[in-house]
Design a protein around this motif. Structure first.
Motif, PDB file in Angstrom:
ATOM      1  N   ARG A  64       0.796  -1.223   0.000  1.00 50.04           N
ATOM      2  CA  ARG A  64       0.000   0.000   0.000  1.00 50.04           C
ATOM      3  C   ARG A  64       0.831   1.277   0.000  1.00 50.04           C
ATOM      4  NH1 ARG A  64      -2.888  -3.629  -1.172  1.00 50.04           N
ATOM      5  NH2 ARG A  64      -4.974  -4.082  -0.376  1.00 50.04           N
ATOM      6  N   ASN A  65       2.135   1.131   0.054  1.00 51.33           N
ATOM      7  CA  ASN A  65       3.005   2.304   0.171  1.00 51.33           C
ATOM      8  C   ASN A  65       2.517   3.236   1.276  1.00 51.33           C
ATOM      9  OD1 ASN A  65       4.640   1.505  -2.073  1.00 51.33           O
ATOM     10  ND2 ASN A  65       2.988   2.199  -3.401  1.00 51.33           N
ATOM     11  N   ALA A  66       2.344   2.653   2.444  1.00 55.54           N
ATOM     12  CA  ALA A  66       1.829   3.432   3.562  1.00 55.54           C
ATOM     13  C   ALA A  66       2.522   2.988   4.845  1.00 55.54           C
ATOM     14  CB  ALA A  66       0.324   3.264   3.666  1.00 55.54           C
ATOM     15  N   PHE A  67       2.392   3.825   5.869  1.00 58.57           N
ATOM     16  CA  PHE A  67       3.155   3.604   7.090  1.00 58.57           C
ATOM     17  C   PHE A  67       2.231   3.575   8.303  1.00 58.57           C
ATOM     18  CE2 PHE A  67       5.728   5.455   3.829  1.00 58.57           C
ATOM     19  CZ  PHE A  67       6.930   4.767   3.912  1.00 58.57           C
ATOM     20  N   ILE A  68       2.489   2.588   9.181  1.00 55.25           N
ATOM     21  CA  ILE A  68       1.633   2.416  10.346  1.00 55.25           C
ATOM     22  C   ILE A  68       2.513   2.307  11.579  1.00 55.25           C
ATOM     23  CG2 ILE A  68       1.583  -0.128  10.254  1.00 55.25           C
ATOM     24  CD1 ILE A  68      -1.451   0.051  10.887  1.00 55.25           C
ATOM     25  N   ALA A  69       2.013   2.825  12.703  1.00 62.10           N
ATOM     26  CA  ALA A  69       2.788   2.747  13.933  1.00 62.10           C
ATOM     27  C   ALA A  69       2.808   1.332  14.462  1.00 62.10           C
ATOM     28  CB  ALA A  69       2.187   3.687  14.977  1.00 62.10           C
ATOM     29  N   CYS A  70       3.935   0.953  15.050  1.00 68.85           N
ATOM     30  CA  CYS A  70       4.027  -0.341  15.709  1.00 68.85           C
ATOM     31  C   CYS A  70       3.525  -0.171  17.134  1.00 68.85           C
ATOM     32  CB  CYS A  70       5.467  -0.825  15.729  1.00 68.85           C
ATOM     33  SG  CYS A  70       5.628  -2.387  16.616  1.00 68.85           S
ATOM     34  N   LYS A  71       2.587  -1.010  17.513  1.00 69.09           N
ATOM     35  CA  LYS A  71       2.030  -0.880  18.864  1.00 69.09           C
ATOM     36  C   LYS A  71       2.534  -1.995  19.762  1.00 69.09           C
ATOM     37  CE  LYS A  71      -1.954   1.903  17.675  1.00 69.09           C
ATOM     38  NZ  LYS A  71      -2.182   1.825  16.219  1.00 69.09           N
ATOM     39  N   ASN A  72       3.457  -2.762  19.247  1.00 71.14           N
ATOM     40  CA  ASN A  72       3.979  -3.884  20.018  1.00 71.14           C
ATOM     41  C   ASN A  72       5.373  -3.555  20.532  1.00 71.14           C
ATOM     42  OD1 ASN A  72       4.710  -6.292  21.083  1.00 71.14           O
ATOM     43  ND2 ASN A  72       4.930  -7.338  19.122  1.00 71.14           N
ATOM     44  N   SER A  73       5.496  -3.454  21.842  1.00 72.42           N
ATOM     45  CA  SER A  73       6.794  -3.076  22.408  1.00 72.42           C
ATOM     46  C   SER A  73       7.869  -4.099  22.072  1.00 72.42           C
ATOM     47  CB  SER A  73       6.677  -2.941  23.926  1.00 72.42           C
ATOM     48  OG  SER A  73       6.209  -4.158  24.467  1.00 72.42           O
ATOM     49  N   LYS A  74       7.445  -5.312  21.739  1.00 72.01           N
ATOM     50  CA  LYS A  74       8.425  -6.359  21.448  1.00 72.01           C
ATOM     51  C   LYS A  74       9.110  -6.161  20.103  1.00 72.01           C
ATOM     52  CE  LYS A  74       5.765  -9.820  23.862  1.00 72.01           C
ATOM     53  NZ  LYS A  74       4.697 -10.766  23.515  1.00 72.01           N
ATOM     54  N   CYS A  75       8.365  -5.647  19.142  1.00 72.66           N
ATOM     55  CA  CYS A  75       9.035  -5.547  17.845  1.00 72.66           C
ATOM     56  C   CYS A  75       9.725  -4.207  17.697  1.00 72.66           C
ATOM     57  CB  CYS A  75       8.171  -5.974  16.652  1.00 72.66           C
ATOM     58  SG  CYS A  75       6.788  -5.057  16.099  1.00 72.66           S
ATOM     59  N   GLN A  76      10.721  -4.021  18.532  1.00 71.25           N
ATOM     60  CA  GLN A  76      11.505  -2.788  18.487  1.00 71.25           C
ATOM     61  C   GLN A  76      12.325  -2.701  17.221  1.00 71.25           C
ATOM     62  OE1 GLN A  76      11.446  -0.007  20.133  1.00 71.25           O
ATOM     63  NE2 GLN A  76       9.714  -0.837  21.241  1.00 71.25           N
ATOM     64  N   ILE A  77      12.538  -3.834  16.620  1.00 68.36           N
ATOM     65  CA  ILE A  77      13.208  -3.803  15.324  1.00 68.36           C
ATOM     66  C   ILE A  77      12.274  -4.403  14.293  1.00 68.36           C
ATOM     67  CG2 ILE A  77      15.084  -4.787  13.980  1.00 68.36           C
ATOM     68  CD1 ILE A  77      16.951  -4.103  16.112  1.00 68.36           C
ATOM     69  N   ALA A  78      12.128  -3.681  13.223  1.00 68.70           N
ATOM     70  CA  ALA A  78      11.112  -4.022  12.229  1.00 68.70           C
ATOM     71  C   ALA A  78      11.604  -5.126  11.332  1.00 68.70           C
ATOM     72  CB  ALA A  78      10.781  -2.791  11.409  1.00 68.70           C
ATOM     73  N   LYS A  79      11.895  -6.276  11.923  1.00 67.31           N
ATOM     74  CA  LYS A  79      12.495  -7.321  11.113  1.00 67.31           C
ATOM     75  C   LYS A  79      11.557  -8.500  10.895  1.00 67.31           C
ATOM     76  CE  LYS A  79      14.736  -9.916  14.772  1.00 67.31           C
ATOM     77  NZ  LYS A  79      15.960 -10.185  15.513  1.00 67.31           N
ATOM     78  N   ALA A  80      10.412  -8.444  11.496  1.00 71.83           N
ATOM     79  CA  ALA A  80       9.513  -9.581  11.378  1.00 71.83           C
ATOM     80  C   ALA A  80       8.096  -9.088  11.543  1.00 71.83           C
ATOM     81  CB  ALA A  80       9.846 -10.616  12.446  1.00 71.83           C
ATOM     82  N   THR A  81       7.437  -8.834  10.427  1.00 73.45           N
ATOM     83  CA  THR A  81       6.132  -8.199  10.505  1.00 73.45           C
ATOM     84  C   THR A  81       5.081  -9.012   9.768  1.00 73.45           C
ATOM     85  OG1 THR A  81       6.836  -6.853   8.635  1.00 73.45           O
ATOM     86  CG2 THR A  81       6.938  -5.837  10.798  1.00 73.45           C
ATOM     87  N   VAL A  82       3.881  -8.996  10.340  1.00 65.47           N
ATOM     88  CA  VAL A  82       2.741  -9.681   9.742  1.00 65.47           C
ATOM     89  C   VAL A  82       1.539  -8.736   9.814  1.00 65.47           C
ATOM     90  CG1 VAL A  82       1.252 -11.717   9.816  1.00 65.47           C
ATOM     91  CG2 VAL A  82       3.626 -11.904  10.586  1.00 65.47           C
ATOM     92  N   PHE A  83       0.856  -8.570   8.705  1.00 63.59           N
ATOM     93  CA  PHE A  83      -0.300  -7.684   8.668  1.00 63.59           C
ATOM     94  C   PHE A  83      -1.485  -8.372   8.019  1.00 63.59           C
ATOM     95  CE2 PHE A  83       3.482  -5.041   8.433  1.00 63.59           C
ATOM     96  CZ  PHE A  83       3.277  -4.201   9.513  1.00 63.59           C
ATOM     97  N   SER A  84      -2.666  -7.949   8.458  1.00 59.63           N
ATOM     98  CA  SER A  84      -3.867  -8.358   7.748  1.00 59.63           C
ATOM     99  C   SER A  84      -4.473  -7.101   7.130  1.00 59.63           C
ATOM    100  CB  SER A  84      -4.853  -9.021   8.696  1.00 59.63           C
ATOM    101  OG  SER A  84      -5.568  -8.059   9.416  1.00 59.63           O
ATOM    102  N   ILE A  85      -4.892  -7.237   5.901  1.00 55.96           N
ATOM    103  CA  ILE A  85      -5.373  -6.088   5.135  1.00 55.96           C
ATOM    104  C   ILE A  85      -6.730  -6.419   4.533  1.00 55.96           C
ATOM    105  CG2 ILE A  85      -4.884  -4.582   3.176  1.00 55.96           C
ATOM    106  CD1 ILE A  85      -1.879  -5.361   3.574  1.00 55.96           C
TER     107      ILE A  85
END
Ligand SMILES: [Zn+2]
Ligand SMILES: [Zn+2]
Ligand SMILES: [Zn+2]
Ligand SMILES: [Zn+2]
Lengths: 130, 130
Positions: A64-85
């Motif tokens: 989507r060429n868009a940016f969303i805030a991470c609300k999970n304190s655990k994923c301080q590094i954006a190396k493993a992300t899963v999204f539902s759209i």
DNA sequence: TTACATGATGTTATATTATAACAATTAACA
DNA sequence: TGTTAATTGTTATAATATAACATCATGTAA
């Protein structure tokens, strides 16, 4: 110079805006919104976005060429992300599923490639749109 | 009118080109290459790409804005794709891992969303680049 | 065979997303 | 204090993608 702990002025402004939205924002919509705060050029936005992605405060939704805030304190590094759209209302949710994460983290392909990052995007219809 | 079985002229030209490359191609590099065949405008390329993605002949690598041919006869519909991407040499490989596919196909989130598609991209270093 | 619907094409213009190049400023630190 | 790295500001431009409109080809049905 030690690793940056505090965000810079532009980074703060842009993170604030993204965190206030529960849905992904596009770079030029961010630009429009922060003009009143003195950020006038695309590059200023993209530079802040790059940094925020790098430190894991936000994630990019690639499809989507868009940016969303991470609300999970655990994923301080954006190396493993899963999204539902949702393909109807475009609602995006970050998924944290321990079993799925484990599975993906442990995945080994047949070519002996060394992974340090992944991004998974699920597409479908949310409850409201079914 | 019944559902199209054969590809149109432009679709064939562009699919041929993508299939000859073992690596993803970008839309404007495709455009450059097919100008000699009489395809002159971006839109002609994007229309063919859209169609080819829709019928599963090619896949879009979202993080790279590039298109790669599907070499798996099983994924006739581009609804479940997994790629490995080398961040050094940019080599891209489509992954077909039965166990992983099963896991992803069966994944249910906590919000009751109905999925019909997913795209997973792994990033790292290939054997040559380690 | 004529009308209709659908899909594909061709073309010009424009929208959207992202980076290059350069100068100036600010913040950590030896 | 001088050095380095990060950040900022600015102008211009590159790269990716779609809108709008006219035309043509083909399969379906009255
Ligand atoms: Zn996160
Ligand atoms: Zn929805
Ligand atoms: Zn495939
Ligand atoms: Zn490599």
């Amino acid at each position: 110079m030690q690793k940056q702990e505090t965000l810079s002025k532009n980074q703060k402004i842009i993170l604030d805006l993204i965190e206030k939205s529960d849905q992904p924002l596009k770079a030029y919509s961010i630009l429009f919104d922060v003009k009143k705060k003195g950020i006038n050029a695309p590059l200023q936005v993209y530079r802040a976005l790059d940094k925020l992605v790098e430190i894991g405060k936000i994630h990019k939704i690639e499809s989507r060429n868009a940016f969303i805030a991470c609300k999970n304190s655990k994923c301080q590094i954006a190396k493993a992300t899963v999204f539902s759209i949702c393909e109807s209302c475009e609602d995006v949710t970050e998924i944290h599923d321990h079993k799925l994460s484990e599975h993906l983290r442990n995945f080994k392909d047949s070519k002996g490639m060394k992974y340090n990052k992944y991004n998974l995007e699920f597409f479908g219809l949310c409850k409201k749109c079914i």
